[in-house]
Design a protein around this motif. Structure first.
Motif, PDB file in Angstrom:
ATOM      1  N   ASP A   1      -5.944   4.699  -4.833  1.00 46.70           N
ATOM      2  CA  ASP A   1      -7.297   4.147  -4.790  1.00 46.70           C
ATOM      3  C   ASP A   1      -8.206   4.761  -5.848  1.00 46.70           C
ATOM      4  O   ASP A   1      -9.226   4.174  -6.205  1.00 46.70           O
ATOM      5  CB  ASP A   1      -7.920   4.382  -3.407  1.00 46.70           C
ATOM      6  N   ASP A   2      -7.865   5.954  -6.328  1.00 44.96           N
ATOM      7  CA  ASP A   2      -8.746   6.693  -7.232  1.00 44.96           C
ATOM      8  C   ASP A   2      -7.936   7.187  -8.433  1.00 44.96           C
ATOM      9  O   ASP A   2      -7.344   8.270  -8.391  1.00 44.96           O
ATOM     10  CB  ASP A   2      -9.369   7.874  -6.490  1.00 44.96           C
ATOM     11  N   PRO A   3      -7.889   6.408  -9.519  1.00 44.69           N
ATOM     12  CA  PRO A   3      -7.090   6.810 -10.686  1.00 44.69           C
ATOM     13  C   PRO A   3      -7.493   8.163 -11.275  1.00 44.69           C
ATOM     14  O   PRO A   3      -6.625   8.917 -11.720  1.00 44.69           O
ATOM     15  CB  PRO A   3      -7.331   5.672 -11.686  1.00 44.69           C
ATOM     16  N   GLU A   4      -8.788   8.479 -11.276  1.00 38.99           N
ATOM     17  CA  GLU A   4      -9.207   9.762 -11.843  1.00 38.99           C
ATOM     18  C   GLU A   4      -8.704  10.928 -10.998  1.00 38.99           C
ATOM     19  O   GLU A   4      -8.228  11.943 -11.532  1.00 38.99           O
ATOM     20  CB  GLU A   4     -10.724   9.834 -11.975  1.00 38.99           C
ATOM     21  N   LEU A   5      -8.796  10.801  -9.683  1.00 33.82           N
ATOM     22  CA  LEU A   5      -8.270  11.847  -8.809  1.00 33.82           C
ATOM     23  C   LEU A   5      -6.766  11.997  -9.009  1.00 33.82           C
ATOM     24  O   LEU A   5      -6.245  13.117  -9.098  1.00 33.82           O
ATOM     25  CB  LEU A   5      -8.573  11.514  -7.349  1.00 33.82           C
ATOM     26  N   ALA A   6      -6.069  10.875  -9.100  1.00 40.37           N
ATOM     27  CA  ALA A   6      -4.618  10.925  -9.304  1.00 40.37           C
ATOM     28  C   ALA A   6      -4.274  11.577 -10.640  1.00 40.37           C
ATOM     29  O   ALA A   6      -3.323  12.365 -10.731  1.00 40.37           O
ATOM     30  CB  ALA A   6      -4.040   9.512  -9.237  1.00 40.37           C
ATOM     31  N   ALA A   7      -5.044  11.263 -11.684  1.00 37.46           N
ATOM     32  CA  ALA A   7      -4.808  11.880 -12.991  1.00 37.46           C
ATOM     33  C   ALA A   7      -5.003  13.388 -12.908  1.00 37.46           C
ATOM     34  O   ALA A   7      -4.215  14.165 -13.461  1.00 37.46           O
ATOM     35  CB  ALA A   7      -5.749  11.273 -14.031  1.00 37.46           C
TER      36      ALA A   7
END
Length: 217
Positions: free
Chosen positions: A163-169
Motif C-alpha cells: 500500500d505504501d511504496p515509499e515505506l516498502a522502499a
C-alpha cells in the motif's frame, strides 16, 4: 588508411576541455587529502600543494572547501548512481531488478573509500549540516526516491502489492544495508561484511521483501 577512416577515428575521440580535465585532477587529489586528513584538517592550500596547483586555481574551480568535498563525494558515488538508475529503468521481473539494486547498494557500502567518506560526513555534520544534507540528497535520498517511483510503477502493473511504496522502499534498503552501515562506520577493520558474503545477504533480503510485497503468479 583512407581519409574517411582517419576522419572517423578523429571524430570518435572525445576531447575533454583542459579546464574540466584539471578540475577532475584536483578533485581526485582532494579525495586522497580528505581521506588522509579528514575534513577539518584539510585546507584548500594543502589540496593545491598536493595537486601541484596554486591555491587560486583550486578556488577558481571550487568556490569553497564545502563545494570541493561535495564534488569529491559526487565523483565517488557517480558510478553507483548511474548503475542504480539503469537497474530501475529495467523492464525485467521485480526479483531481478531488486537483486541488481541490492547488489549495487551492498557493494557501495563495503568500498573502503565510500565508508571512509561517510565517516568524515558523520564526524563533521554537527558543525556543518549542509554537508550531510548534500550527501543525503545525492545518495540515500535519491536512491529512496528512485526506488519508490519504481515500486509505484510496479504497483500499477500489479507486480508490487504494498500500500505504501515509499515505506516498502525504505524497508528494502534497510534489509540490504541496515547492518553494514554501522559496521563500516564504526569498526571498518572488520572483514566479515565483505563481498564474499554479499550474494547470500542480498538473496535473503530480496526473498524476505518478495514474501511480503510480490504478487503471486
Amino acid at each position: 588508411m583512407s581519409s574517411e577512416t582517419v576522419g572517423s577515428e578523429k571524430r570518435s575521440r572525445v576531447r575533454v576541455p583542459r579546464g574540466d580535465r584539471r578540475r577532475a585532477e584536483i578533485a581526485a587529489v582532494a579525495e586522497q587529502v580528505f581521506l588522509k586528513h579528514g575534513f577539518t584538517e584539510t585546507t584548500m592550500r594543502l589540496v593545491a600543494v598536493e595537486a601541484g596547483a596554486s591555491t587560486e586555481t583550486v578556488y577558481r574551480h571550487f568556490g569553497s572547501k564545502d563545494d570541493l568535498f561535495i564534488e569529491v563525494v559526487g565523483n565517488r558515488t557517480l558510478e553507483l548512481r548511474q548503475r542504480i538508475d539503469t537497474d530501475l529503468e529495467s523492464t525485467g521481473p521485480l526479483p531481478t531488478v531488486l537483486k541488481a539494486v541490492g547488489t549495487n547498494l551492498y557493494e557501495s557500502m563495503v568500498m573502503p573509500e565510500m565508508s571512509a567518506l561517510a565517516r568524515i560526513i558523520v564526524a563533521e555534520v554537527s558543525r556543518n549540516p549542509a554537508l550531510g544534507e548534500a550527501f543525503y540528497a545525492m545518495c540515500p535520498g535519491r536512491t529512496l526516491h528512485k526506488l519508490t517511483e519504481y515500486l509505484k510503477d510496479a504497483q500499477a502493473r500489479s507486480t508490487f502489492i504494498g500500500d505504501d511504496p515509499e515505506l516498502a522502499a525504505n524497508m528494502f534498503i534497510g534489509l540490504i544495508i541496515g547492518n553494514i552501515v554501522p559496521v563500516r562506520l564504526f569498526i571498518p577493520h572488520r572483514d566479515d561484511v565483505g563481498t564474499e558474503r554479499m550474494q547470500g545477504h542480498v538473496d535473503e533480503a530480496v526473498r524476505i521483501f518478495l514474501a511480503v510485497y510480490h504478487a503471486k503468479a
